[in-house]
Design a protein around this motif. Structure first.
Motif, mmCIF file in Angstrom:
data_model
loop_
_atom_site.group_PDB
_atom_site.id
_atom_site.type_symbol
_atom_site.label_atom_id
_atom_site.label_comp_id
_atom_site.label_asym_id
_atom_site.label_seq_id
_atom_site.Cartn_x
_atom_site.Cartn_y
_atom_site.Cartn_z
ATOM 1 N N LYS A 1 6.047 7.453 1.410
ATOM 2 C CA LYS A 1 7.493 7.362 1.600
ATOM 3 C C LYS A 1 7.928 8.188 2.808
ATOM 4 O O LYS A 1 8.740 7.738 3.619
ATOM 5 N N LEU A 2 7.373 9.364 2.949
ATOM 6 C CA LEU A 2 7.710 10.223 4.092
ATOM 7 C C LEU A 2 7.289 9.584 5.413
ATOM 8 O O LEU A 2 8.025 9.636 6.402
ATOM 9 N N MET A 3 6.114 8.978 5.420
ATOM 10 C CA MET A 3 5.623 8.327 6.634
ATOM 11 C C MET A 3 6.508 7.143 7.010
ATOM 12 O O MET A 3 6.810 6.931 8.182
ATOM 13 N N VAL B 1 -0.636 1.002 11.757
ATOM 14 C CA VAL B 1 -1.391 2.152 12.277
ATOM 15 C C VAL B 1 -1.612 3.196 11.180
ATOM 16 O O VAL B 1 -2.650 3.854 11.139
ATOM 17 N N ILE B 2 -0.647 3.343 10.265
ATOM 18 C CA ILE B 2 -0.777 4.352 9.198
ATOM 19 C C ILE B 2 -1.293 3.750 7.887
ATOM 20 O O ILE B 2 -1.242 4.383 6.846
ATOM 21 N N GLU C 1 11.936 3.577 -1.373
ATOM 22 C CA GLU C 1 11.236 3.724 -2.648
ATOM 23 C C GLU C 1 9.817 3.215 -2.475
ATOM 24 O O GLU C 1 9.470 2.682 -1.421
ATOM 25 N N LEU C 2 9.004 3.347 -3.512
ATOM 26 C CA LEU C 2 7.636 2.854 -3.436
ATOM 27 C C LEU C 2 7.660 1.347 -3.207
ATOM 28 O O LEU C 2 8.128 0.593 -4.047
ATOM 29 N N GLY C 3 7.216 0.931 -2.036
ATOM 30 C CA GLY C 3 7.116 -0.482 -1.723
ATOM 31 C C GLY C 3 8.374 -1.156 -1.218
ATOM 32 O O GLY C 3 8.336 -2.311 -0.812
ATOM 33 N N TYR D 1 0.812 -1.223 0.000
ATOM 34 C CA TYR D 1 0.000 0.000 0.000
ATOM 35 C C TYR D 1 0.843 1.269 0.000
ATOM 36 O O TYR D 1 0.319 2.353 0.212
ATOM 37 N N MET D 2 2.114 1.161 -0.254
ATOM 38 C CA MET D 2 2.992 2.326 -0.290
ATOM 39 C C MET D 2 2.994 2.852 -1.726
ATOM 40 O O MET D 2 3.755 2.383 -2.557
#
Length: 186
Positions: free
Chosen positions: A14-16, A56-57, A32-34, A7-8
């Protein structure tokens, strides 16, 4: 050590993830993404804590190989459609297969088995979402959008857009402008 995260899909994600890694004092080389590339291994305890924090996020730390590969497929598609300005010189299936170094038939069957939809439907859904974004930004016309997203013609884009959303691109654009205008007048 590489970690794979489901889900990234955005820069905000990425910041989270970076924030959560820093909170746990986990040194990384890239996010990176994922995919997160850690500078060194991680204890089971820290991995479990990271998994909880990501949950949680709304993100999920992946453990099994099938899920990791499916996530890689999704990330290649999202990167290709949403973040790349390059015009592909090969079709999507060849690009995905070459990027991940797997046979496309295997990837396609695995993706369908895990997600319940085909890679092609996933691509179409993301292309339509990208078309929506580009229409609302109002920086490109439909011809430019169709070329950028590898449609054979504007008619093909319009037909696919209407099939997925139930609206024509021009109607969607008009409604989007009206909503934006209403929000600005509040």
């Amino acid at each position: 050590m590489k970690l794979y995260i489901k889900y990234m899909v955005s820069l905000r994600c990425k910041l989270m993830v970076k924030y959560e890694l820093e909170k746990l004092d986990l040194a990384y080389t890239t996010v990176e993404l994922g995919i997160v590339d850690l500078k060194k291994g991680i204890t089971d305890e820290l991995k479990q804590q990271l998994k909880l924090n990501l949950g949680v996020i709304g993100l999920e730390l992946l453990d099994d190989e099938k899920s990791i590969l499916v996530n890689k497929i999704k990330n290649v598609i999202i990167e290709m459609i949403h973040y790349s300005d390059e015009v592909l010189k090969v079709n999507y299936s060849d690009y995905i297969s070459e990027t991940l170094d797997y046979d496309y038939t295997y990837l396609s069957n695995l993706f369908s088995e895990v997600n319940g939809i085909t890679i092609q439907h996933f691509i179409i859904n993301h292309k339509i979402e990208r078309v929506k974004e580009l229409l609302l930004y109002d920086e490109m016309n439909l011809t430019e959008i169709s070329h950028r997203l590898h449609y054979s013609s504007v008619a093909h884009l319009s037909n696919q857009f209407k099939k997925v959303t139930g609206q024509s691109p021009s109607f969607y654009k008009k409604i989007g402008k009206k909503r934006k205008s209403n929000l600005e007048n509040l």
